[in-house]
Scaffold this motif. Structure first.
Motif, PDB file in Angstrom:
ATOM      1  N   TYR A 169      -5.599  11.441  -0.112  1.00  0.00           N
ATOM      2  CA  TYR A 169      -6.674  10.628   0.400  1.00  0.00           C
ATOM      3  C   TYR A 169      -6.177   9.231   0.741  1.00  0.00           C
ATOM      4  O   TYR A 169      -5.304   8.684   0.070  1.00  0.00           O
ATOM      5  N   TYR A 170      -6.783   8.636   1.745  1.00  0.00           N
ATOM      6  CA  TYR A 170      -6.361   7.309   2.183  1.00  0.00           C
ATOM      7  C   TYR A 170      -6.548   6.260   1.089  1.00  0.00           C
ATOM      8  O   TYR A 170      -5.698   5.392   0.906  1.00  0.00           O
ATOM      9  N   ALA A 171      -7.639   6.335   0.357  1.00  0.00           N
ATOM     10  CA  ALA A 171      -7.892   5.363  -0.719  1.00  0.00           C
ATOM     11  C   ALA A 171      -6.794   5.426  -1.774  1.00  0.00           C
ATOM     12  O   ALA A 171      -6.383   4.392  -2.313  1.00  0.00           O
ATOM     13  N   ASP A 172      -6.303   6.616  -2.073  1.00  0.00           N
ATOM     14  CA  ASP A 172      -5.228   6.762  -3.052  1.00  0.00           C
ATOM     15  C   ASP A 172      -3.944   6.097  -2.556  1.00  0.00           C
ATOM     16  O   ASP A 172      -3.214   5.484  -3.337  1.00  0.00           O
ATOM     17  N   VAL A 173      -3.667   6.222  -1.276  1.00  0.00           N
ATOM     18  CA  VAL A 173      -2.467   5.602  -0.698  1.00  0.00           C
ATOM     19  C   VAL A 173      -2.586   4.081  -0.786  1.00  0.00           C
ATOM     20  O   VAL A 173      -1.636   3.399  -1.180  1.00  0.00           O
ATOM     21  N   ALA A 174      -3.729   3.538  -0.447  1.00  0.00           N
ATOM     22  CA  ALA A 174      -3.928   2.086  -0.508  1.00  0.00           C
ATOM     23  C   ALA A 174      -3.776   1.585  -1.946  1.00  0.00           C
ATOM     24  O   ALA A 174      -3.153   0.548  -2.181  1.00  0.00           O
ATOM     25  N   ASP A 175      -4.323   2.305  -2.907  1.00  0.00           N
ATOM     26  CA  ASP A 175      -4.184   1.926  -4.314  1.00  0.00           C
ATOM     27  C   ASP A 175      -2.728   1.990  -4.753  1.00  0.00           C
ATOM     28  O   ASP A 175      -2.247   1.115  -5.462  1.00  0.00           O
ATOM     29  N   HIS A 176      -2.023   3.025  -4.303  1.00  0.00           N
ATOM     30  CA  HIS A 176      -0.615   3.176  -4.666  1.00  0.00           C
ATOM     31  C   HIS A 176       0.221   2.020  -4.116  1.00  0.00           C
ATOM     32  O   HIS A 176       1.115   1.516  -4.804  1.00  0.00           O
ATOM     33  N   ASP A 177      -0.076   1.588  -2.900  1.00  0.00           N
ATOM     34  CA  ASP A 177       0.675   0.488  -2.296  1.00  0.00           C
ATOM     35  C   ASP A 177       0.588  -0.796  -3.124  1.00  0.00           C
ATOM     36  O   ASP A 177       1.492  -1.621  -3.103  1.00  0.00           O
ATOM     37  N   LEU A 178      -0.491  -0.967  -3.872  1.00  0.00           N
ATOM     38  CA  LEU A 178      -0.659  -2.171  -4.685  1.00  0.00           C
ATOM     39  C   LEU A 178       0.220  -2.176  -5.926  1.00  0.00           C
ATOM     40  O   LEU A 178       0.467  -3.239  -6.501  1.00  0.00           O
ATOM     41  N   VAL A 179       0.702  -1.011  -6.349  1.00  0.00           N
ATOM     42  CA  VAL A 179       1.491  -0.933  -7.576  1.00  0.00           C
ATOM     43  C   VAL A 179       2.872  -0.305  -7.384  1.00  0.00           C
ATOM     44  O   VAL A 179       3.675  -0.295  -8.312  1.00  0.00           O
ATOM     45  N   CYS A 180       3.158   0.189  -6.199  1.00  0.00           N
ATOM     46  CA  CYS A 180       4.432   0.874  -5.944  1.00  0.00           C
ATOM     47  C   CYS A 180       5.606  -0.073  -6.188  1.00  0.00           C
ATOM     48  O   CYS A 180       5.675  -1.169  -5.623  1.00  0.00           O
ATOM     49  N   MET A 181       6.519   0.343  -7.038  1.00  0.00           N
ATOM     50  CA  MET A 181       7.664  -0.493  -7.400  1.00  0.00           C
ATOM     51  C   MET A 181       8.711  -0.582  -6.278  1.00  0.00           C
ATOM     52  O   MET A 181       9.635  -1.377  -6.354  1.00  0.00           O
ATOM     53  N   TYR A 182       8.566   0.229  -5.216  1.00  0.00           N
ATOM     54  CA  TYR A 182       9.508   0.216  -4.101  1.00  0.00           C
ATOM     55  C   TYR A 182       8.939  -0.489  -2.877  1.00  0.00           C
ATOM     56  O   TYR A 182       9.557  -0.500  -1.825  1.00  0.00           O
ATOM     57  N   GLN A 183       7.781  -1.100  -3.038  1.00  0.00           N
ATOM     58  CA  GLN A 183       7.143  -1.861  -1.972  1.00  0.00           C
ATOM     59  C   GLN A 183       7.822  -3.218  -1.865  1.00  0.00           C
ATOM     60  O   GLN A 183       8.133  -3.845  -2.878  1.00  0.00           O
ATOM     61  N   LEU A 184       8.073  -3.687  -0.643  1.00  0.00           N
ATOM     62  CA  LEU A 184       8.606  -5.041  -0.453  1.00  0.00           C
ATOM     63  C   LEU A 184       7.478  -6.036  -0.664  1.00  0.00           C
ATOM     64  O   LEU A 184       6.386  -5.871  -0.117  1.00  0.00           O
ATOM     65  N   VAL A 185       7.737  -7.058  -1.458  1.00  0.00           N
ATOM     66  CA  VAL A 185       6.751  -8.108  -1.708  1.00  0.00           C
ATOM     67  C   VAL A 185       7.417  -9.464  -1.499  1.00  0.00           C
ATOM     68  O   VAL A 185       8.632  -9.601  -1.611  1.00  0.00           O
ATOM     69  N   LYS A 186       6.607 -10.455  -1.214  1.00  0.00           N
ATOM     70  CA  LYS A 186       7.110 -11.801  -0.969  1.00  0.00           C
ATOM     71  C   LYS A 186       7.194 -12.578  -2.274  1.00  0.00           C
ATOM     72  O   LYS A 186       6.374 -12.420  -3.170  1.00  0.00           O
ATOM     73  N   CYS A 187       8.158 -13.444  -2.347  1.00  0.00           N
ATOM     74  CA  CYS A 187       8.281 -14.396  -3.453  1.00  0.00           C
ATOM     75  C   CYS A 187       7.018 -15.261  -3.476  1.00  0.00           C
ATOM     76  O   CYS A 187       6.432 -15.544  -2.424  1.00  0.00           O
ATOM     77  N   CYS A 188       6.603 -15.701  -4.660  1.00  0.00           N
ATOM     78  CA  CYS A 188       5.421 -16.578  -4.775  1.00  0.00           C
ATOM     79  C   CYS A 188       5.582 -17.855  -3.956  1.00  0.00           C
ATOM     80  O   CYS A 188       4.602 -18.446  -3.533  1.00  0.00           O
ATOM     81  N   ALA A 189       6.802 -18.276  -3.745  1.00  0.00           N
ATOM     82  CA  ALA A 189       7.085 -19.491  -2.969  1.00  0.00           C
ATOM     83  C   ALA A 189       7.615 -19.120  -1.588  1.00  0.00           C
ATOM     84  O   ALA A 189       8.501 -19.777  -1.043  1.00  0.00           O
ATOM     85  N   TYR A 190       7.059 -18.077  -0.991  1.00  0.00           N
ATOM     86  CA  TYR A 190       7.593 -17.519   0.257  1.00  0.00           C
ATOM     87  C   TYR A 190       7.650 -18.538   1.395  1.00  0.00           C
ATOM     88  O   TYR A 190       8.569 -18.479   2.208  1.00  0.00           O
TER      89      TYR A 190
END
Length: 64
Positions: free
Chosen positions: A1-22
């Motif tokens: 389900y799409y909602a499950d994918v969106a939720d997973h993206d928020l916690v996926c450890m392999y997702q690229l995220v920006k530094c707090c001071a980006y």
């Protein structure tokens, strides 16, 4: 389900995220590694041990 994918993206450890001071730092890292970067990033704001003002890590010595 799409909602499950969106939720997973928020916690996926392999997702690229920006530094707090980006805005200054421009670093992106895997979610699993970003805390290691932020622990030493010179652009992260940290509290002064004397006055508790938030100062960029690279400016702490000058501030103190």
């Amino acid at each position: 389900y799409y909602a499950d994918v969106a939720d997973h993206d928020l916690v996926c450890m392999y997702q690229l995220v920006k530094c707090c001071a980006y805005q200054q730092c421009q670093t992106k890292a895997l979610r699993s590694e970003i805390s290691e970067h932020e622990a030493v990033c010179p652009f992260i704001s940290v509290p002064c041990i004397y006055c508790r003002a938030m100062v960029m890590r690279q400016d702490v010595i000058k501030h103190e």
